[in-house]
Design an enzyme around this catalytic site. Structure first.
Site, PDB file in Angstrom:
ATOM      1  N   GLU A 338       0.807  -1.224   0.000  1.00  0.00           N
ATOM      2  CA  GLU A 338       0.000   0.000   0.000  1.00  0.00           C
ATOM      3  C   GLU A 338       0.842   1.277   0.000  1.00  0.00           C
ATOM      4  O   GLU A 338       0.535   2.229   0.718  1.00  0.00           O
ATOM      5  CB  GLU A 338      -0.944   0.001   1.214  1.00  0.00           C
ATOM      6  CG  GLU A 338      -1.909  -1.164   1.190  1.00  0.00           C
ATOM      7  CD  GLU A 338      -2.740  -1.272   2.467  1.00  0.00           C
ATOM      8  OE1 GLU A 338      -3.924  -1.601   2.345  1.00  0.00           O
ATOM      9  OE2 GLU A 338      -2.216  -1.066   3.569  1.00  0.00           O
TER      10      GLU A 338
HETATM   11  C1  TNX Z   1      -4.479  -4.123   4.650  1.00  0.00           C
HETATM   12  S1  TNX Z   1      -2.811  -6.439   4.193  1.00  0.00           S
HETATM   13  C2  TNX Z   1      -3.208  -3.891   5.124  1.00  0.00           C
HETATM   14  C3  TNX Z   1      -3.017  -3.500   6.511  1.00  0.00           C
HETATM   15  C4  TNX Z   1      -4.319  -3.345   7.238  1.00  0.00           C
HETATM   16  C5  TNX Z   1      -5.250  -4.447   6.844  1.00  0.00           C
HETATM   17  C6  TNX Z   1      -6.539  -4.437   7.592  1.00  0.00           C
HETATM   18  C7  TNX Z   1      -1.774  -5.396   4.040  1.00  0.00           C
HETATM   19  C8  TNX Z   1      -0.543  -5.847   3.474  1.00  0.00           C
HETATM   20  N1  TNX Z   1      -2.076  -4.147   4.410  1.00  0.00           N
HETATM   21  O1  TNX Z   1      -2.264  -2.327   6.582  1.00  0.00           O
HETATM   22  O2  TNX Z   1      -4.061  -3.388   8.600  1.00  0.00           O
HETATM   23  O3  TNX Z   1      -5.508  -4.350   5.478  1.00  0.00           O
HETATM   24  O4  TNX Z   1      -7.309  -5.553   7.298  1.00  0.00           O
END
Ligand code: TNX
Length: 522
Positions: A338
């Site tokens: 992300e």
């Molecule tokens: C996505 S999964 C994220 C996390 C969040 C999560 C909550 C991922 C690699 N990144 O930063 O905590 O969703 O479900």
């Protein structure tokens, strides 16, 4: 009167070994004859040579003593429970042979012997979990078990960044993982809301970055001694710690701690407002960088390290070095998810440089699936969570995939719309959904040989205490452990749903506040 009771007893179907409520379900169970009885005279006999043989024997004895009230001596001389190590291989396979005279666990590796002990404990009635003496039939029907895992990496992750999780609770989690033969605990040590690991060369990371958490609580961090203690506690249970420093996104806690790491703008508290994004043409180093503010919300994807800033890599080098020195396991998790405000080219450049740093310190990088958009070093691992295209990019580069499909194994997903905590951006994940999937068939084109294993992450935006952990993790972790350990042809929802209520009793006795899924007759 006694005659009637005896007759009733005789009518009851004789329990057989194959009825045992073992999770994860073993590869092979054959019923035999005789019944092994645990008595006040039972001891544990160790056979073989290894540094940890006594420890494994003691681990078993310590679990048996409180509820039976028996002494259960552990020695190399005698005992009806035999733990025999036949080699010193890096093997997780084991066998158990049970007769009236003897219960023998055999393995060619220490981990296998430990897993045999876990299975043995599940062959005894749930009362064995009690901390006080119980009157129960401590008997095990005769037969043999042969077992080995489907996947070599079977893990779970604790996000200790969004809400800090105490050393005590991490150890509790490790104990629970061991029961289900999970062998990797991934610690998500850093995120926008908190930096949870002491770095001696950059002390403000924990002084400032560790001082809060989601919701504005006081946060916390592990000192290096505490981290080493967790590593050792896990190793005693054949669990490898996988430390994660999430970057270049999810880095606000570091950026709040050190102004000089910032790309020159105060990054927003959760706003994806383009005005506030890092300018793409910034010059480095900046004249008057400012630290960002601490963040206690739950937005994602808005922070970034400065990939064009050389200091960023000196920083990453120190962090990777200090953590790697305390981490005996082979993996270092670099995050990589992300990074929505990092320029695409900058992202690739950053990931490739960080991989080199990790490899310089002798570790193998794991990254969330987005890292596969960069050139992965041989052996590095992409952790699939969302984008199938990224899993395929990893495979096409000859790299392995760690399977964490959010729709199946994200332990922070709500069970249904009534779940008291949890998120549901990926799915509602009821127990049957967490159970009913096959890692080697989940992403088309990604087959068993491309897969390192399975990991179930617990993100903690909505998790603040032990009760919250219990509620989201159990029973789902047991279902996912079975998906990771037991080969597909040995698995069935029907079988699991018959076995898991016995584990419900075990959790009740331990005070584990698990979710009583309506899919199960508890
Ligand atoms: C996505 S999964 C994220 C996390 C969040 C999560 C909550 C991922 C690699 N990144 O930063 O905590 O969703 O479900």
């Amino acid at each position: 009167m006694f005659g009637v009771l005896l007759a009733l007893g005789a009518c009851k179907k004789q329990a057989t070994l194959s009825d045992a409520a073992i999770i994860p379900f073993p590869q092979e169970i054959n019923n035999g004859s005789g019944i092994f009885q645990l008595t006040a005279e039972t001891g544990v006999k160790l056979v073989g040579t290894s540094d940890h043989l006594t420890r494994i024997g003691e681990h078993l004895a310590e679990k048996l003593r409180p509820s039976t009230g028996y002494d259960i001596p552990v020695s190399f001389d005698e005992g009806q429970i035999v733990l025999e190590l036949t080699g010193n291989e890096n093997s997780e396979a084991y066998e158990i042979q049970i007769s009236a005279e003897e219960l023998k666990v055999t393995a060619a590796g220490e981990a296998g012997l430990f897993y045999g002990v876990q299975t043995l404990l599940q062959l005894l009635p749930p009362q064995i979990m009690n901390k006080t003496v119980q009157s129960a039939e401590w008997s095990i029907p005769g037969g043999t078990i042969k077992d080995a895992p489907a996947f070599e990496y079977r893990g779970s992750m604790l996000d200790v960044a969004r809400h800090f999780i105490s050393v005590e609770d991490v150890k509790y989690y490790i104990d629970q993982m061991a029961v289900y033969k999970l062998n990797h605990l991934h610690l998500h040590l850093t995120d926008d809301q908190g930096w949870r690991i002491e770095i001696k060369s950059w002390p403000k990371l924990t002084e400032i970055g560790g001082s809060t958490e989601v919701g504005g609580g006081k946060g916390g961090f592990y000192t290096q001694d505490q981290y080493k203690d967790i590593v050792a506690y896990a190793a005693d249970r054949f669990i490898t710690i996988v430390p994660e420093v999430d970057m270049p996104g999810h880095t606000n806690s570091a950026l709040a701690s050190y102004a000089e790491l910032n790309p020159g703008v105060n990054l927003p508290n959760g706003k994806l407002d383009s005005v506030n994004r890092a300018p793409l043409d910034y010059e480095m180093p900046l004249k008057n960088p400012q630290a960002s503010e601490l963040y206690t919300g739950i937005e994602v994807g808005w922070s970034t390290f400065a990939p064009k800033l050389e200091l960023t890599y000196a920083f990453v080098d120190s962090v990777v070095r200090e953590i790697s020195e305390m981490t005996p396991g082979p993996y270092f998790h670099i995050g990589g998810d992300e990074s929505h405000v990092t320029e695409k080219d900058d992202y690739v450049y950053f990931i490739e440089r960080v991989q080199d740093i990790v490899s310089k310190y002798g570790k193998t990088s794991i990254g969330w699936d987005e890292v596969a958009t960069a050139k992965l070093l041989p052996g590095n691992v992409a952790q699939f969570w969302a984008l199938e295209a990224n899993a395929k990019l990893a495979k096409d580069q000859g790299n392995k995939v760690l399977m964490s499909p959010a729709k199946k194994v994200y332990l922070d997903m709500q069970y249904d719309s009534l779940s008291r905590i949890g998120l549901h951006w990926a799915a509602y994940v009821e127990l049957d959904s967490a159970y009913l999937w096959e890692p080697s068939e989940y992403v088309s084109g990604i087959t068993a040989e491309n897969i390192l294993g399975v990991e179930a992450p617990l993100w903690t935006e909505t998790v603040t205490n032990r009760a919250d952990i219990d509620y989201l993790v159990f029973p789902r972790l047991s279902a996912i452990a079975e998906v990771a350990w037991t080969k597909k042809d040995r698995r069935s929802w029907e079988g699991y749903s018959r076995r898991v209520p016995v584990h419900g009793k075990r959790w009740d006795i331990q005070g584990v506040g698990f979710y009583k899924s309506p899919k199960i007759t508890w």
